[in-house]
Design a protein around this motif. Structure first.
Motif, PDB file in Angstrom:
ATOM      1  N   THR A 154      51.866  37.035  47.170  1.00  0.00           N
ATOM      2  CA  THR A 154      50.620  37.425  47.849  1.00  0.00           C
ATOM      3  C   THR A 154      49.999  38.584  47.072  1.00  0.00           C
ATOM      4  O   THR A 154      50.683  39.244  46.282  1.00  0.00           O
ATOM      5  CB  THR A 154      50.899  37.914  49.286  1.00  0.00           C
ATOM      6  N   GLU A 155      48.694  38.826  47.315  1.00  0.00           N
ATOM      7  CA  GLU A 155      48.001  39.928  46.627  1.00  0.00           C
ATOM      8  C   GLU A 155      48.686  41.261  46.920  1.00  0.00           C
ATOM      9  O   GLU A 155      48.845  42.102  46.037  1.00  0.00           O
ATOM     10  CB  GLU A 155      46.528  39.991  47.067  1.00  0.00           C
ATOM     11  N   LYS A 158      51.833  41.517  45.030  1.00  0.00           N
ATOM     12  CA  LYS A 158      51.534  41.740  43.607  1.00  0.00           C
ATOM     13  C   LYS A 158      51.239  43.208  43.348  1.00  0.00           C
ATOM     14  O   LYS A 158      51.699  43.776  42.357  1.00  0.00           O
ATOM     15  CB  LYS A 158      50.316  40.910  43.183  1.00  0.00           C
TER      16      LYS A 158
END
Ligand SMILES: [Zn+2]
Length: 224
Positions: A154-155, A158
């Motif tokens: 997921t962002e 990350k």
């Protein structure tokens, strides 16, 4: 400096000193390479601050440099791996998953090599006159393509991972600087070993070369 850092410094000092010992024990067996030199500079050795701290400049043959730079790099890598395992859980999980993925590859030619060969290209430089039927790097790539990719992050994950990678980088730089400072204390024994085992061989090679250049044709050779 607190007690913990002091302990890390002492263990680094011991590891660097032992790596130099092992390299010094190997050096008498070094011989100049007779094969064609590589075109691309080695990414581990070219411009390495470790080698300049050790006093192994560009005038020292690459094989001699590589044996030391890889051994010292391994010390830095282990220190960073240890720091990551203790302090950076997201990065550690990512590395564990990558390691598991790597272990499931059927062909891993770059693993388990002697330090003198570690990090060097797997294959000789390509020769346009006789293309290779296959290369070790190509086979390794094929084996890699057969293993499923890791699930996407997921962002948020990350961003967290990027932050941990930054911390690991900072730590690696700090250890690298400490290792270089420690290597300064080993310069004298490194230099005297180079004078004893490497320089005479290079001098002999240059003399041989200048003899060849002075007498390009043998007058007794019927073809000359
Ligand atoms: Zn190298």
């Amino acid at each position: 400096m607190n007690g913990y850092r002091g302990a890390v410094d002492r263990s680094l000092e011991t590891h660097v000193s032992q790596a130099v010992d092992v390299w010094l024990a190997w050096l008498p067996r070094w011989e100049p390479a007779t094969h064609r030199g590589r075109v691309a500079p080695c990414r581990r050795c070219f411009g390495s601050p470790i080698l300049s701290a050790a006093g192994l400049g560009a005038d020292v043959p690459h094989g001699v440099q590589h044996g030391l730079s890889i051994r010292i790099k391994t010390i830095v890598d282990h220190a960073v791996a240890d720091y990551t395992a203790r302090n950076l859980p997201m990065l550690q999980t990512e590395l564990d998953q990558q390691a598991a993925r790597n272990r499931s590859r059927s062909y891993r030619p770059a693993e388990g090599l002697a330090p003198e060969f570690e990090g060097l290209p797997l294959d000789p430089d390509p020769d346009p006159d006789s293309p290779f039927l296959f290369t070790l790097a190509g086979l390794a790539e094929e084996a890699d393509a057969g293993v499923p990719a890791l699930p996407p992050l997921t962002e948020e994950a990350k961003a967290a991972l990027r932050q941990e990678v930054g911390l690991a980088d900072d730590y690696a730089n700090m250890i690298g600087r400490e290792v270089c400072a420690i290597l300064l204390h080993h310069r004298l024994r490194i230099q005297s070993a180079i004078s004893e085992y490497v320089e005479p061989q290079i001098t002999a090679m240059l003399e041989e070369l200048s003899r060849t250049l002075d007498a390009p044709f043998d007058p007794r050779d019927p073809l000359a």
